[in-house]
Design a protein around this motif. Structure first.
Motif, PDB file in Angstrom:
ATOM      1  N   PRO A 141       0.812  -1.224   0.000  1.00  0.00           N
ATOM      2  CA  PRO A 141       0.000   0.000   0.000  1.00  0.00           C
ATOM      3  C   PRO A 141       0.841   1.267   0.000  1.00  0.00           C
ATOM      4  CG  PRO A 141      -0.927  -1.610   1.516  1.00  0.00           C
ATOM      5  CD  PRO A 141       0.373  -2.182   1.030  1.00  0.00           C
ATOM      6  N   LEU A 142       2.013   1.229   0.657  1.00  0.00           N
ATOM      7  CA  LEU A 142       2.876   2.397   0.688  1.00  0.00           C
ATOM      8  C   LEU A 142       3.344   2.787  -0.711  1.00  0.00           C
ATOM      9  CD1 LEU A 142       4.441   4.508   2.306  1.00  0.00           C
ATOM     10  CD2 LEU A 142       6.305   2.838   2.545  1.00  0.00           C
ATOM     11  N   ALA A 147       3.163   6.677  -5.226  1.00  0.00           N
ATOM     12  CA  ALA A 147       2.719   6.993  -6.586  1.00  0.00           C
ATOM     13  C   ALA A 147       1.717   8.145  -6.578  1.00  0.00           C
ATOM     14  CB  ALA A 147       2.103   5.761  -7.242  1.00  0.00           C
ATOM     15  N   GLY A 148       0.822   8.139  -5.588  1.00  0.00           N
ATOM     16  CA  GLY A 148      -0.138   9.233  -5.469  1.00  0.00           C
ATOM     17  C   GLY A 148       0.541  10.567  -5.204  1.00  0.00           C
ATOM     18  N   LEU A 150       3.694  11.344  -6.104  1.00  0.00           N
ATOM     19  CA  LEU A 150       4.358  11.719  -7.357  1.00  0.00           C
ATOM     20  C   LEU A 150       3.368  12.328  -8.351  1.00  0.00           C
ATOM     21  CD1 LEU A 150       6.610   8.544  -7.866  1.00  0.00           C
ATOM     22  CD2 LEU A 150       7.404  10.853  -7.295  1.00  0.00           C
ATOM     23  N   LEU A 151       2.137  11.876  -8.292  1.00  0.00           N
ATOM     24  CA  LEU A 151       1.104  12.375  -9.192  1.00  0.00           C
ATOM     25  C   LEU A 151       0.591  13.746  -8.757  1.00  0.00           C
ATOM     26  CD1 LEU A 151      -1.001  12.108 -11.465  1.00  0.00           C
ATOM     27  CD2 LEU A 151      -2.381  10.717  -9.912  1.00  0.00           C
ATOM     28  N   MET A 152       0.335  13.915  -7.477  1.00  0.00           N
ATOM     29  CA  MET A 152      -0.344  15.119  -7.014  1.00  0.00           C
ATOM     30  C   MET A 152       0.540  16.360  -7.042  1.00  0.00           C
ATOM     31  SD  MET A 152      -3.285  14.072  -6.809  1.00  0.00           S
ATOM     32  CE  MET A 152      -3.901  15.715  -6.417  1.00  0.00           C
ATOM     33  N   VAL A 153       1.870  16.192  -6.943  1.00  0.00           N
ATOM     34  CA  VAL A 153       2.755  17.361  -6.967  1.00  0.00           C
ATOM     35  C   VAL A 153       2.624  18.139  -8.283  1.00  0.00           C
ATOM     36  CG1 VAL A 153       5.175  18.103  -7.006  1.00  0.00           C
ATOM     37  CG2 VAL A 153       4.401  16.491  -5.266  1.00  0.00           C
ATOM     38  N   ILE A 178      -1.858   3.948 -12.184  1.00  0.00           N
ATOM     39  CA  ILE A 178      -2.104   3.390 -10.852  1.00  0.00           C
ATOM     40  C   ILE A 178      -3.181   2.315 -10.920  1.00  0.00           C
ATOM     41  CG2 ILE A 178      -2.949   3.939  -8.541  1.00  0.00           C
ATOM     42  CD1 ILE A 178      -1.639   6.694  -8.852  1.00  0.00           C
ATOM     43  N   PHE A 179      -4.217   2.538 -11.717  1.00  0.00           N
ATOM     44  CA  PHE A 179      -5.280   1.536 -11.858  1.00  0.00           C
ATOM     45  C   PHE A 179      -4.750   0.247 -12.475  1.00  0.00           C
ATOM     46  CE2 PHE A 179      -8.438  -0.333 -14.788  1.00  0.00           C
ATOM     47  CZ  PHE A 179      -9.353  -0.797 -13.853  1.00  0.00           C
TER      48      PHE A 179
END
Length: 384
Positions: A141-142, A147-148, A150-153, A178-179
């Motif tokens: 899960p980490l 990944a989340g 890295l995406l949100m920045v 991610i999916f």
């Protein structure tokens, strides 16, 4: 005894380069290119040099596609981290030193004026595909949390410019990776359910929340205006709602078979705003009708299905995730553009691939599809 070696002909030397291309994908792209040229000629023949420039941009994109298709996926993976770091650095520099036009700070002068957010459309799926390739066989899960992050920045940096359309495209490209990497449906379904409830609540409470004195959290005033205009464009038919109303009139007036090539009255009497760029789908639907629209959707669907087949048969985790994300991102362009022109989605300024005019978007499209073709070629070479 002398031995005579026959020198291979030019075609024998060049043929392997072309023979390894994915024929169905190439056919689908050529059909879309033909749709684009026909539509642009009708919508833009009296609009300066739009048709000629569109053809030139298309040739540049196809040349880029051809060159990138020669690069093996392993080389593409080596570019993931440097490209992501450069992209984020340029976005931070844009926030500090960027050029502001019409209230948006999206451009940066580095000797030439560039729009760094365009880099992230490709850097994001590359980076996340690289990350999950490195975590193959030991996903936790980490890893999805990283990944989340890295995406949100970059998404946050682009949304701050503000550039809602590009931030949506970057976000969707990352979410697709991610999916496909194996995100649990137990995490996806609650988000989808909340989104559906939110949309229903938005429609039902439109009269109250769209009042001028109501402030929407996390959204700028122009973004609130776009959503409210979508819900009821007739409140400002000559202002904010003009684009949506004219687009729907053009689409509806096309009927089953359309008014005919170059006979669209809404298009050529200039009722359709941005008829060669964001709203070119309305011009297409007016002249070719529902049957033409179904043909265009069928061409996009064919490319989608072929891209997903390439992803499913890709030899590595990196190439599989990258191919899937590029394919669905390509389809997202088409779906969002058709939706906003049809009055289903807010107007966010996303082009229709191969159909809309735009040099930067066409180059980005050529790079992305070149990567997809590279993955298809690597699969064919491994099978042979």
């Amino acid at each position: 005894m002398s031995v005579v070696f026959e020198r291979p002909s030019l075609w024998q030397r060049v043929r392997p380069v072309f023979s390894s291309f994915d024929v169905p994908l190439t056919l689908g792209l050529l059909i879309l290119a033909a749709f684009g040229l026909i539509t642009m000629y009708s919508a833009g023949y009296d609009h300066g040099t739009r048709f000629v420039d569109h053809g030139r941009n298309m040739m540049i994109a196809l040349a880029i596609l051809f060159v990138v298709a020669q690069v093996p996926p392993q080389r593409l993976m080596a570019l993931a981290v440097p490209l992501y770091v450069v992209g984020v650095t340029l976005l931070v520099a844009t926030m500090i030193f960027g050029i502001t036009k019409k209230g948006a700070t999206r451009w940066l002068n580095v000797g030439i004026v560039i729009q760094p957010s365009e880099i992230m459309k490709l850097a994001m799926p590359l980076m996340l595909a690289w990350w999950f390739q490195k975590r193959e066989g030991q996903l936790r899960p980490l890893d999805f949390a990283v990944a989340g992050l890295l995406l949100m920045v970059p998404v946050a940096l682009v949304a701050k410019q503000p550039d809602l359309g590009t931030s949506i495209l970057i976000l969707s490209a990352g979410l697709y990776v991610i999916f496909f990497a194996g995100l649990s449906w137990r995490l996806i379904l609650p988000v989808v359910l909340v989104a559906l409830i939110g949309m229903v609540a938005l429609v039902l409470s439109e009269d109250q929340i769209c009042q001028a004195d109501v402030k929407w959290p996390l959204l700028r005033e122009y973004q609130k205006t776009r959503v409210c205009t979508l819900l009821d464009p007739t409140k400002d038919p000559l202002g904010k709602g003009f684009h949506i109303i004219q687009g729907m009139i053009a689409i509806g007036s096309g009927g089953w078979t359309g008014k005919g090539f170059m006979n669209g009255t809404q298009t050529h009497l200039e009722f359709i705003p941005e008829r060669t760029t964001d709203f070119i789908f309305a011009a297409f639907a007016e002249e070719f009708g529902l049957m033409g629209v179904l043909g265009l959707i069928a061409a996009f669907t064919f490319v989608l299905l072929r891209g997903l087949m390439i992803a499913a048969e890709a030899p590595t985790v990196f190439s599989r995730l990258l191919a899937g994300a590029i394919t669905l991102s390509f389809f997202t362009y088409a779906m969002v553009n058709m939706g906003m022109v049809s009055g289903i989605l807010p107007v966010v300024g996303i082009p229709l691939p191969f159909i809309s005019y735009g040099g930067t978007a066409m180059v980005t499209l050529g790079l992305a599809l070149g990567m997809l073709m590279s993955i298809a070629k690597s699969r064919r070479l491994m099978q042979s």
